[in-house]
Scaffold this motif. Sequence first.
Motif, mmCIF file in Angstrom:
data_model
loop_
_atom_site.group_PDB
_atom_site.id
_atom_site.type_symbol
_atom_site.label_atom_id
_atom_site.label_comp_id
_atom_site.label_asym_id
_atom_site.label_seq_id
_atom_site.Cartn_x
_atom_site.Cartn_y
_atom_site.Cartn_z
ATOM 1 N N TRP A 24 25.943 -101.751 24.258
ATOM 2 C CA TRP A 24 25.238 -100.622 24.967
ATOM 3 C C TRP A 24 24.236 -99.910 24.493
ATOM 4 O O TRP A 24 24.116 -99.698 23.328
ATOM 5 N N PRO A 25 22.933 -99.663 25.544
ATOM 6 C CA PRO A 25 22.985 -99.995 26.865
ATOM 7 C C PRO A 25 22.494 -101.198 27.319
ATOM 8 O O PRO A 25 21.617 -101.323 28.385
ATOM 9 N N LEU A 26 22.415 -102.330 26.635
ATOM 10 C CA LEU A 26 21.934 -103.464 27.010
ATOM 11 C C LEU A 26 22.300 -103.923 28.446
ATOM 12 O O LEU A 26 21.685 -104.440 29.297
ATOM 13 N N SER A 27 23.605 -103.863 28.529
ATOM 14 C CA SER A 27 24.185 -104.393 29.870
ATOM 15 C C SER A 27 23.713 -103.794 30.921
ATOM 16 O O SER A 27 23.583 -104.139 32.222
ATOM 17 N N ALA A 28 23.236 -102.240 30.873
ATOM 18 C CA ALA A 28 22.639 -101.421 32.001
ATOM 19 C C ALA A 28 21.367 -101.591 32.173
ATOM 20 O O ALA A 28 20.741 -101.305 33.018
ATOM 21 N N ASP A 29 20.692 -102.375 31.144
ATOM 22 C CA ASP A 29 19.278 -102.521 31.354
ATOM 23 C C ASP A 29 18.891 -104.148 31.060
ATOM 24 O O ASP A 29 17.954 -104.417 30.063
ATOM 25 N N LEU A 30 19.527 -104.864 31.769
ATOM 26 C CA LEU A 30 19.301 -106.328 31.325
ATOM 27 C C LEU A 30 17.816 -106.764 31.776
ATOM 28 O O LEU A 30 17.333 -107.799 31.034
ATOM 29 N N GLY A 31 16.968 -106.166 32.477
ATOM 30 C CA GLY A 31 15.739 -106.506 32.732
ATOM 31 C C GLY A 31 14.724 -106.102 31.752
ATOM 32 O O GLY A 31 13.569 -106.164 31.929
ATOM 33 N N GLU A 32 15.377 -105.328 30.896
ATOM 34 C CA GLU A 32 14.110 -104.800 29.830
ATOM 35 C C GLU A 32 14.602 -105.551 28.446
ATOM 36 O O GLU A 32 15.829 -105.939 28.140
ATOM 37 N N VAL A 33 13.408 -105.975 28.039
ATOM 38 C CA VAL A 33 13.434 -106.734 26.509
ATOM 39 C C VAL A 33 13.553 -105.578 25.478
ATOM 40 O O VAL A 33 12.742 -104.827 25.298
ATOM 41 N N TYR A 103 18.266 -114.103 29.841
ATOM 42 C CA TYR A 103 18.169 -114.198 28.489
ATOM 43 C C TYR A 103 19.291 -113.271 27.806
ATOM 44 O O TYR A 103 19.946 -113.374 26.868
ATOM 45 N N GLN A 104 19.061 -112.010 28.318
ATOM 46 C CA GLN A 104 19.874 -110.825 27.771
ATOM 47 C C GLN A 104 21.417 -111.268 28.114
ATOM 48 O O GLN A 104 22.331 -110.947 27.140
ATOM 49 N N TYR A 149 17.905 -110.442 19.436
ATOM 50 C CA TYR A 149 17.051 -109.535 19.897
ATOM 51 C C TYR A 149 15.275 -109.832 19.868
ATOM 52 O O TYR A 149 14.569 -109.537 20.246
ATOM 53 N N GLU A 150 15.358 -110.677 18.368
ATOM 54 C CA GLU A 150 13.810 -111.006 17.870
ATOM 55 C C GLU A 150 13.745 -112.470 18.264
ATOM 56 O O GLU A 150 12.479 -113.059 17.900
ATOM 57 N N GLY A 151 14.515 -112.965 19.253
ATOM 58 C CA GLY A 151 14.319 -114.391 19.651
ATOM 59 C C GLY A 151 14.652 -115.558 18.842
ATOM 60 O O GLY A 151 14.224 -116.772 19.154
ATOM 61 N N ARG A 152 15.561 -115.334 18.114
ATOM 62 C CA ARG A 152 16.079 -116.432 17.115
ATOM 63 C C ARG A 152 17.860 -116.710 17.353
ATOM 64 O O ARG A 152 18.572 -116.380 16.828
ATOM 65 N N LEU A 153 17.738 -117.383 18.625
ATOM 66 C CA LEU A 153 19.260 -117.478 19.130
ATOM 67 C C LEU A 153 20.021 -118.346 18.039
ATOM 68 O O LEU A 153 21.249 -118.174 18.135
ATOM 69 N N GLU A 154 19.352 -119.350 17.539
ATOM 70 C CA GLU A 154 19.976 -120.274 16.635
ATOM 71 C C GLU A 154 20.522 -119.415 15.423
ATOM 72 O O GLU A 154 21.580 -120.059 14.969
ATOM 73 N N GLN A 155 19.705 -118.566 14.923
ATOM 74 C CA GLN A 155 20.525 -117.781 13.753
ATOM 75 C C GLN A 155 21.429 -116.821 14.303
ATOM 76 O O GLN A 155 22.517 -116.653 13.299
#
Length: 219
Positions: A24-33, A103-104, A149-155
């Motif tokens: 939180w608050p990621l789920s409330a702002d899914l459109g924000e990176v 992505y979020q 958050y920094e774009g490294r999904l594999e890690q």
Amino acid sequence: MKEKLGIAVGVFLGLLAAVILVSWPLSADLGEVITSARADGDLGYTLSAHWWAGEVWNANASFPTNTHVYFPDGQDMSGSIWNFIPLFLSAWPHLFTDPISAYQIGILWLMMLNGFAAGMLGFRLGGRWGAIAGAGAILSFPYPWLEAYEGRLEQAFLAPSLLVFWTAIAFKKTNGEQARWLGFWMAVTALSYWYYAPILAIGLLAFLGRDLKRGEIWK
């Protein structure tokens, strides 16, 4: 059957609530990176690749050549992205929402899988409370969130690595009967992020030790 279904639904809802609370608050702002300046390179490329994977899910793009870039030849994504498992495993939200929100949501989904795998490992070690402790520990661990958050999904995708040790415990208890599953999860780990595989191999050598000398496990 109904009891197992109820348990599955309860686990799913519990993990969903946990990742929403922790992030939180990621789920409330899914459109924000949510990121940092140092992640611009990794995150920008991952968002593009994630969108392409979503287009493949939508049957609007080809695989493995991305024809949406470098017109007219496109780009062979297998030559620049080797970690297809976490990418495509998290790209399904593109079926119903915009690229940033997808992505979020993909991040939250991978974290739920991490929590589930840690819960399985914890349950094998300490029953119900072990499962709760394991899931809670991995979901509150900053490392996978930072990487995602920094774009490294594999890690950020730690589930296969956790399942390696979940299987390794059974391997020890059954005199090697879980060898194929142990190899399977090691392969999934390597395909998700190759760097974790040699690290896990060292850990397995320390964990299994003399068990690897038993002749019956190699038959």
